[in-house]
Design a protein around this motif. Structure first.
Motif, PDB file in Angstrom:
ATOM      1  N   HIS A 229      -3.697   3.035 -34.534  1.00 42.12           N
ATOM      2  CA  HIS A 229      -3.303   4.194 -35.340  1.00 42.12           C
ATOM      3  C   HIS A 229      -4.120   4.287 -36.629  1.00 42.12           C
ATOM      4  O   HIS A 229      -3.735   4.973 -37.572  1.00 42.12           O
ATOM      5  N   CYS A 230      -5.231   3.586 -36.652  1.00 42.82           N
ATOM      6  CA  CYS A 230      -6.070   3.509 -37.838  1.00 42.82           C
ATOM      7  C   CYS A 230      -6.820   4.820 -38.072  1.00 42.82           C
ATOM      8  O   CYS A 230      -7.479   5.315 -37.173  1.00 42.82           O
TER       9      CYS A 230
ATOM     10  N   ASP B  38       5.745   6.624 -38.094  1.00 43.31           N
ATOM     11  CA  ASP B  38       4.328   6.273 -38.184  1.00 43.31           C
ATOM     12  C   ASP B  38       4.074   5.489 -39.468  1.00 43.31           C
ATOM     13  O   ASP B  38       4.748   5.689 -40.482  1.00 43.31           O
ATOM     14  N   TYR B  39       3.099   4.609 -39.422  1.00 40.17           N
ATOM     15  CA  TYR B  39       2.754   3.830 -40.611  1.00 40.17           C
ATOM     16  C   TYR B  39       1.314   3.364 -40.488  1.00 40.17           C
ATOM     17  O   TYR B  39       0.741   3.350 -39.397  1.00 40.17           O
ATOM     18  N   ILE B  40       0.763   2.985 -41.617  1.00 37.10           N
ATOM     19  CA  ILE B  40      -0.616   2.494 -41.655  1.00 37.10           C
ATOM     20  C   ILE B  40      -0.559   1.004 -41.970  1.00 37.10           C
ATOM     21  O   ILE B  40       0.235   0.579 -42.800  1.00 37.10           O
TER      22      ILE B  40
END
Lengths: 250, 79
Positions: free
Chosen positions: A116-117, A203-205
């Protein structure tokens, strides 16, 4: 010819008995031009050449020795660091279990990231793929194994990793596992990873170390390449390591 | 929610770049670039929009430091 000699040689020359040195303002005019006790031109040139050669040889030897000492020091540091020791148990993007021993004997370029980068991971994997392509062109070099290990095992299961690595080098192997297994391998390679806050989509980074690691055939860390290193520089560095490789642990 | 594919990533980056180019042309005048902003937001995951906004701020700040230099906040009074 004297002008070509380094300073220390000139100092040594000045320790020779004066009559062996060419008379300063007369030039090298030969036996008839100089004082009766001076050496003939040929002999003087031979002395200068011999001294120059000895000095040059000494300089080359010292330089080589310095280079050897620098390499030895680096090997001692790498051995003490022994980054990446210990086994890992992960699963590749085809669902096969993989452990570190599977990669022994191979040169590996390893990148930790997550699918998810936003931009960094695709860029770095693109770069890594390009470096491997450049190295592939030289048939004399061993084939490098590109490796991607996720720092986001909660979302990056086998299927997700499989979809991700497809877009890069054909040999790129993606690895994932349970959170414990991933934590173990990340800490073995001193990789920092920290998931950020989740938004309403969940979602998260994941903030993480952005580095490509070079592992030698014994599985230990040999070098690393940050964002500023181009694919060309990485390929060049890997080639140099391959050419001068000696196992770190006996 | 699965990760964006390569095509989706590229579409997002292109929208972001168009939006940023608009901001560059109109010197950060956000209302002028509203349409591109909406396009950018629709093509990129929300987390990425936040991330790229922060990145833009950082890049602008860095540019400012490089052109104007660093001025620590002035304190009042004491010398």
């Amino acid at each position: 010819a004297l002008a070509l000699l380094p300073a220390r040689c000139l100092r040594r020359l000045s320790l020779l008995p004066p009559r062996l040195l060419p008379a300063p303002s007369r030039g090298l005019s030969g036996p008839r031009g100089g004082p009766p006790s001076a050496l003939p031109l040929g002999r003087r040139v031979a002395v200068v050449a011999a001294v120059g050669g000895a000095a040059g040889g000494a300089w080359l030897y010292l330089r080589a020795r310095k280079e050897r000492e620098r390499r030895e020091r680096r090997r001692r540091e790498l051995r003490a660091l022994a980054l990446g020791q210990g086994d890992f148990q992960l699963v590749d993007h085809r669902g096969r279990p993989r452990c570190k021993a599977d990669f022994r004997g191979q040169w590996v370029l390893l990148y930790f990231g997550f699918t998810h980068c936003p931009d960094v991971c695709p860029d770095e994997l693109e770069k890594l793929s390009r470096a491997v392509e450049l190295l592939d062109r030289d048939a004399a070099l061993p084939r490098v194994q590109p490796l991607f290990i996720t720092v986001d095992p909660e979302r990056d299961d086998v299927a997700a990793v499989g979809r991700y690595v497809r877009d890069f080098h054909p040999r790129l192997l993606g690895l994932t596992g349970s959170p414990e297994q991933v934590r173990a391998v990340s800490s073995a390679y001193r990789v920092y990873a920290s998931a950020g806050p989740k938004d309403e989509d969940g979602d998260y980074i994941v903030d993480h170390t952005i580095i490509i690691y070079l592992l030698g055939p014994d599985g230990l860390f040999l070098d690393y390449y940050n964002r500023s290193k181009t694919a060309d520089k990485i390929a060049e560095s890997v080639r140099r390591h391959m050419e001068s490789y000696e196992p770190l642990l006996d | 929610m699965s990760a964006p594919t390569m095509e989706e990533r590229k579409a997002c980056w292109a929208a972001r770049d168009e939006f940023w180019r608009c901001l560059d042309t109109h010197t950060e005048d956000a209302p002028r670039c509203e349409k591109l902003r909406r396009s950018f937001e629709s093509l990129c995951p929300q987390q990425w929009v936040k991330y790229f906004d922060k990145r833009r701020d950082f890049l602008k700040y860095k540019e400012k430091l490089e052109t104007e230099g660093f001025h620590p906040a002035e304190t009042d009074g004491k010398s």
